[in-house]
Design an enzyme around this catalytic site. Structure first.
Site, PDB file in Angstrom:
ATOM      1  N   TYR A   3      50.061  33.816  44.553  1.00 33.92           N
ATOM      2  CA  TYR A   3      48.679  33.400  44.813  1.00 33.92           C
ATOM      3  C   TYR A   3      48.446  31.967  44.289  1.00 33.92           C
ATOM      4  CZ  TYR A   3      43.627  33.322  44.431  1.00 33.92           C
ATOM      5  OH  TYR A   3      42.319  32.973  44.542  1.00 33.92           O
ATOM      6  N   LYS A  50      39.205  42.140  45.601  1.00 32.78           N
ATOM      7  CA  LYS A  50      39.688  42.423  46.956  1.00 32.78           C
ATOM      8  C   LYS A  50      39.496  43.911  47.289  1.00 32.78           C
ATOM      9  CE  LYS A  50      40.648  38.122  46.471  1.00 32.78           C
ATOM     10  NZ  LYS A  50      41.939  37.588  46.027  1.00 32.78           N
ATOM     11  N   ARG A  99      32.192  42.497  23.506  1.00 27.21           N
ATOM     12  CA  ARG A  99      33.402  41.765  23.928  1.00 27.21           C
ATOM     13  C   ARG A  99      34.649  42.596  23.614  1.00 27.21           C
ATOM     14  NH1 ARG A  99      35.222  38.372  20.565  1.00 27.21           N
ATOM     15  NH2 ARG A  99      33.276  37.267  20.200  1.00 27.21           N
ATOM     16  N   ASP A 118      51.605  41.426  40.444  1.00 23.39           N
ATOM     17  CA  ASP A 118      50.270  41.317  41.046  1.00 23.39           C
ATOM     18  C   ASP A 118      50.218  42.331  42.195  1.00 23.39           C
ATOM     19  OD1 ASP A 118      48.046  40.621  42.604  1.00 23.39           O
ATOM     20  OD2 ASP A 118      48.178  38.505  42.042  1.00 23.39           O
TER      21      ASP A 118
HETATM   22  C1  LIG Z   1      42.364  36.693  45.014  1.00 24.26           C
HETATM   23  C2  LIG Z   1      43.664  36.895  44.361  1.00 24.26           C
HETATM   24  C3  LIG Z   1      43.880  36.571  43.013  1.00 24.26           C
HETATM   25  C4  LIG Z   1      42.816  35.936  42.152  1.00 24.26           C
HETATM   26  O1  LIG Z   1      41.764  36.793  41.886  1.00 24.26           O
HETATM   27  P1  LIG Z   1      40.244  36.298  41.619  1.00 24.26           P
HETATM   28  O2  LIG Z   1      39.523  37.588  41.473  1.00 24.26           O
HETATM   29  O3  LIG Z   1      39.825  35.484  42.800  1.00 24.26           O
HETATM   30  O4  LIG Z   1      40.273  35.491  40.373  1.00 24.26           O
HETATM   31  C5  LIG Z   1      45.122  36.853  42.467  1.00 24.26           C
HETATM   32  N1  LIG Z   1      46.103  37.382  43.200  1.00 24.26           N
HETATM   33  C6  LIG Z   1      45.953  37.697  44.501  1.00 24.26           C
HETATM   34  C7  LIG Z   1      47.087  38.284  45.256  1.00 24.26           C
HETATM   35  C8  LIG Z   1      44.736  37.461  45.127  1.00 24.26           C
HETATM   36  O5  LIG Z   1      44.591  37.748  46.429  1.00 24.26           O
END
Ligand SMILES: *Cc1c(COP(=O)(O)O)cnc(C)c1O
Length: 394
Positions: A106, A203, A54, A178
């Protein structure tokens, strides 16, 4: 293999993970998957580099070093999901702190900020982040964080990163960004003064619609220590098998993202000239609001775009006629993904709020994959023809 001075990111993507000690000794071209929850301690009172997975694992560490190098950071952290990375980073805050946050973040971030953080005494103000003056006005004496997402989802609105960083530094706030839609290939927020870069690695970074993963990167060593403490304290780490998968996927990010972006540009121009399309949202189009700011802070417009049809009936006819893409939430995979934000990613948002953000009942989002662009364009052509037929029969 050592890194070259001024090495390009595409090269770093491929070699960064195997610049550790193990690979030097063995010559392995891939990082081993260290399936070990605990690590032997040679002597009482003597600790090796790892004690318990961890708090640290060599496979995960290879990934964390890779993303840190790619973002130009000091330290990277891998989490079980993008939301795990984002929520752990929010734990840098304390009760009584206030966040100024982009109104089109998001959905999962919106949920965490509105439904979880208030229980811990952290408050927030949502602002249209294309308006720097409005951000400045929202800053309170207890504001500790300005939270950016650019380009935003699904209408690809652009925030002036340097402008926000300047405001944040004047008011002694952190900035988080982000960077999911751009990846470090196209946008490096730490270079612009952002404190914490966050990713849903689910993504573009993983790119195959296979794993869920999240990453965080910081430049400041002291902030790195605090985030390492929180990663271990909260414990939402990425498992080693997924860490390995992500390392392998990042190796092809340059090739994948370059090709899907080239296709996205062609598709955006095609849609922009189609009579049935009311609007196209893509930062690469000169008529996109924020086009110039984006061009100053990112090297490309990426592979996600959205476009507006007249209404739900036309959108439905279009979706039903499209043959190639997956119709689903998510983005950034080799398979193109078509989604309907009003009833998918933004279903929980009241209609008036949605429409204020441009998420009308005719809006569709398209994440461009690696299919041949001519096939994608042909698919659009025949599906838009089917949608036109619906328009003329209504
Ligand atoms: C999908 C997404 C998230 C969340 O990520 P997960 O891997 O689904 O927890 C956060 N920010 C953006 C811009 C996203 O497209």
């Amino acid at each position: 293999m050592m890194s070259l001075r001024n090495e390009k990111l595409e090269t770093t993507m491929i070699h960064a993970s195997t610049r550790g000690d193990y690979e030097k000794r063995s010559g392995a071209v891939n990082v081993p998957i260290y399936l070990s929850s605990t690590f032997h301690q040679d002597q009482l009172g003597e600790f090796g580099p790892y004690d318990y997975s961890r708090s640290g694992n060599p496979t995960r560490e290879a990934l964390e070093k890779t993303i840190a190098e790619l973002e130009g950071g000091h330290r990277g952290f891998a989490f079980a999901s993008g939301m795990a990375a984002i929520s752990t980073a929010f734990m840098l805050l304390s009760a009584g702190d206030h966040i100024v946050i982009s109104e089109d973040v998001y959905g999962g971030t919106y949920r965490f900020v509105t439904e979880v953080l208030p229980k811990f005494g952290v408050t927030h103000t949502f602002i249209n982040f294309t308006d720097l003056a409005a951000i400045q006005q929202a800053i309170q004496p207890n504001t500790k964080l300005i939270y950016i997402e650019t380009p935003s989802n699904p209408t690809l609105r652009i925030t002036d990163i340097k402008g926000v960083v300047t405001l944040a530094k004047t008011h002694d706030c952190y900035t988080f960004l982000d960077n999911t839609f751009m990846s470090p290939l196209y946008q490096r927020p730490l270079d612009l003064g952002v404190d914490v870069v966050l990713h849903s690695a689910t993504k573009f970074l993983s790119g195959h619609n296979d794993i869920i993963a999240g990453l965080a990167v910081v430049k400041d060593p002291a902030l790195g220590e605090r985030l390492a403490f929180l990663q271990n304290a909260f414990g939402s780490i990425l498992g080693v098998q997924d860490a390995y998968t992500l390392i392998q996927s990042i190796k092809t990010l340059g090739a994948r993202f370059t090709l899907s972006t080239a296709s996205a540009e062609k598709i955006a121009h095609y849609l922009n000239n189609h009579p049935l399309i009311e609007a196209v949202f893509y930062p690469g189009l000169p008529n996109h609001p924020g086009h110039e700011i984006h061009a100053q802070q990112a090297t490309s417009a990426g592979a996600v775009l959205s476009f507006r049809l007249a209404n739900r009936t036309v959108a439905k006819a279009f979706v039903e006629a499209m043959r190639i893409p997956v119709f689903a939430v998510s983005l950034g995979g080799v398979e193109s993904i078509l989604s309907y934000p009003a009833e998918m990613s933004h279903a929980a948002m009241p209609k008036a709020e949605r429409e204020k953000r441009g998420i009308t009942d005719g809006l569709l989002r398209f994440s461009v994959g690696l299919e041949h662009v001519d096939d994608l364009l042909n698919d659009f052509e025949q599906a838009l023809q089917a949608a036109t037929n619906v328009c003329t029969t209504v």
